[in-house]
Write an enzyme that holds these catalytic residues in place. Sequence first.
Site, PDB file in Angstrom:
ATOM      1  N   HIS A   9       0.832  -1.212   0.000  1.00  0.00           N
ATOM      2  CA  HIS A   9       0.000   0.000   0.000  1.00  0.00           C
ATOM      3  C   HIS A   9       0.861   1.254   0.000  1.00  0.00           C
ATOM      4  CE1 HIS A   9       0.234   0.988   4.388  1.00  0.00           C
ATOM      5  NE2 HIS A   9       0.228  -0.317   4.593  1.00  0.00           N
ATOM      6  N   GLU A  25      -5.075   1.909   2.835  1.00  0.00           N
ATOM      7  CA  GLU A  25      -5.054   0.669   3.627  1.00  0.00           C
ATOM      8  C   GLU A  25      -5.236   0.968   5.100  1.00  0.00           C
ATOM      9  OE1 GLU A  25      -3.396  -2.524   6.151  1.00  0.00           O
ATOM     10  OE2 GLU A  25      -2.688  -0.466   5.963  1.00  0.00           O
ATOM     11  N   ASP A  75       3.278  -6.359   3.517  1.00  0.00           N
ATOM     12  CA  ASP A  75       2.876  -5.262   4.410  1.00  0.00           C
ATOM     13  C   ASP A  75       3.239  -5.564   5.867  1.00  0.00           C
ATOM     14  OD1 ASP A  75       1.792  -2.917   5.377  1.00  0.00           O
ATOM     15  OD2 ASP A  75      -0.272  -3.661   5.369  1.00  0.00           O
ATOM     16  N   HIS A 113       3.754   2.606  12.975  1.00  0.00           N
ATOM     17  CA  HIS A 113       2.836   3.723  13.250  1.00  0.00           C
ATOM     18  C   HIS A 113       3.434   4.759  14.208  1.00  0.00           C
ATOM     19  CE1 HIS A 113      -0.972   1.151  12.121  1.00  0.00           C
ATOM     20  NE2 HIS A 113      -0.023   1.107  11.198  1.00  0.00           N
TER      21      HIS A 113
END
Lengths: 476, 476
Positions: free
Chosen positions: A294, A340, A368, A439
């Site tokens: 993504h 995504e 991913d 993240h």
Amino acid sequence: MIQMILLSVTCLLILSGEVYGAPKKRKTYSELKSCDLGNLAEEIASYDTVVKDIIDYAVTGPFKGKTYNELAKFVDKFGPRPSGSQVLEDSIDYMIELTREEDIKDIITEEVKVPHWSRGEEKLTMLEPRVKDIALLGLGMSVSTPPDGITAEVIVIRNFTELENIGENNIKGKIVLYDPVFITYGKTVAYRSQGASKAAAKGAIASLVRSIAPFSINSPHTGMQTYEKNVTKIPTAAITLEDADLIRRIITRGEKVVLKLEMTSSYDDKVSRNTIIDLKGRERSDSLVIVSGHIDSWDVGQGAMDDGGGLFISWAVPVILQRLSLRPKRTVRTIFWTAEEVGLVGAYAYEKQHRNESNNINFIMESDEGTFAPLGLAVGGNQEARCIIAEILKLFQSINASTLIEEDSPGSDITVITSKGVPGASLYNDNSEYFWFHHTEGDTMNVEDEQELDQGTAFWTAVAYIIADISVDIPR
Amino acid sequence: MIQMILLSVTCLLILSGEVYGAPKKRKTYSELKSCDLGNLAEEIASYDTVVKDIIDYAVTGPFKGKTYNELAKFVDKFGPRPSGSQVLEDSIDYMIELTREEDIKDIITEEVKVPHWSRGEEKLTMLEPRVKDIALLGLGMSVSTPPDGITAEVIVIRNFTELENIGENNIKGKIVLYDPVFITYGKTVAYRSQGASKAAAKGAIASLVRSIAPFSINSPHTGMQTYEKNVTKIPTAAITLEDADLIRRIITRGEKVVLKLEMTSSYDDKVSRNTIIDLKGRERSDSLVIVSGHIDSWDVGQGAMDDGGGLFISWAVPVILQRLSLRPKRTVRTIFWTAEEVGLVGAYAYEKQHRNESNNINFIMESDEGTFAPLGLAVGGNQEARCIIAEILKLFQSINASTLIEEDSPGSDITVITSKGVPGASLYNDNSEYFWFHHTEGDTMNVEDEQELDQGTAFWTAVAYIIADISVDIPR
């Protein structure tokens, strides 16, 4: 399928325990499974030369360092690429242009309506028992606090059972802090994705979650959360392992912790695009082998690991095949999924749009979960499909990427398609530190390794080529 | 000294390579050194029972977990304790009270004039080639920028030789970013401590330094820097490894990087205190064995590792000896140094005030490089001194803390005293990740391990006891 009956060579599905920190449940096999591939095994073995050529080209030849350097140029230029942002659209245009420069013509985009959640100002302050700034990252789709913020006492909750059993009087008007023990991402992430609504249902006015991570240098980890219908939407954010532990220790000693949370955010819908690059098959161009990653990311760091690496090894597949004039029987399709991070939005749109063609997907692959040293594939599909893939993986012993692990639901975006019965696989790689950076502001090029990316590119390209070129379809 | 001549037992100085990331240069020995201790070896061996008693008491007995829990209570209550702050003085009062509760009466403080540099608002923004916030921590004693900040192009400098050789026209009016390769802390820290003045001397208007660390999750590391006389004081700050790499990559590609730096800070002098706790010797109370750590910290994180751990294992020494009614011949003195981080200010004041008593220090110990699993001691002093210490360390094989490494200048504060010829040692511990957290927001209780702290406490206490109790002074 017919070939299966004729086969005699033994193919081993290699054993694997649960991968530390892996985002998906993986099955652990305690015994070897055997299967007969017969002549197909010989056919697969005959690809050893092309595998060697591709590895040489990507790891020591003209493509050496290319994946790393192109990825670095890309993430340095655009930075993070959140769903709905203009920078994401600019980065999609850039990737199209980069691909066209390789003389690859079959590139289209398909529009997708995507959510555009945008982080504003965020501040969290401990007011009692002493004043302290607390690092935070609001979770995706979180609503804002009132302009004056939310000031309230904290209650620490270790798990949902504890939440269910606690009296509403103990939660009402408070800020819930979820402080779960990190087991794996898959087993712990529910506290991030569902925590706000479950807390609101008990009367909490905001919720915080201990970052879903096994390690931290005071690093908050953002991520998606979803509000349930008919429950008050309360502001919600992640804090660091360090501050979650601090707050729990203080409360355990019998002291009260009061926090002030101030958050703003905005939300609207935008249009983004999935990008589809085809290297048309020379015989059966309607049959697809898909490789994908993504292009969107969270709005922190550079999105180099999640999922810049997966994006670029998937980009490299048609580029290297084109450069080496390797044109397989079936079409190799690269997809750059959009949006995504906010709920596999691009993948759902693709599945819907191409639903009536779904039998044309012979095999679908996604990277991913990091592009560290490739170890093999996590394969979903029936036993016969896994036997063929395992046989192909034997060709990657020189780069130590021959392991097949069985995974009922490999990948993230592609689960939308594999759940319809399409066989597929995700990259199995040495990603034990993936969730240290996931993240966070630390998801940058510093996590990436040039040589490991070269190996990932070589592996991804050669596997896709073989599956797209062998005489049999992957059984389903 | 006389005993030395009579001795026959062989004492081995254990080999050690350079410790990764260690803040001090350590000598590496390629051959074994032998020395005769004779009857003293037997005398030292006779302490095996008391060593076992102390280890049992601290690791599995009544003190188990005490060091960790008291440290946690302390750092959770006060947080960071910068030089000159009221919170530092409050934390000193707290430690005195905590010690008094153990029925230890001989506690005094000695006033010290200390610098009080206080961080204000700090913001660093990349303006070209794209807008991006850059994490930073101003360095100690940095001046403020003008109210509108400093906006200028960046020049990246890899080392001081490169700086010297570059034309002033290439630096004048620019922001210098030092981007040195991290070798060890000791070998790399000069870019933080001296960088601003060296850059200013060439006409730079601000300087930044790649954080002095081998690993990062986008974590800036602060620390002290010193302006040279007769050079313009320019604002200076540390940025993360990730952003230093980003800026270097962009410039290497031929693009210009423009940054805007906004920093405020204030400075004045305050009075702080060294804290001195004596467990008077039963025979030679004028002869001191000192154990020590510093109570101040940088203004980020909790100062749990730097140097809360060293503070608390040194606090535990008189407490455990008192509780076990172990009263050695010599006095065991615990010192909590103040204002270490801003230039060993407390240690210099102590040395000056006690200069005429310096012969009374038999041995001085400091823990300021982490309190991870103890491995032994880094010992400064002559060969005979090291022989005795090495013999004592043999008693700690049960906790794997028998290693002696030779260090000409052990510790940080105590170098002020050992440089006068006093033998001393710093805690040698398993601190390979120390500089991941050093001077960052990540220096919290999460770095500390309860069992390792227990072992450190046991080791520190028993070593100090034996040195304070044996029949011979440590030779100098």
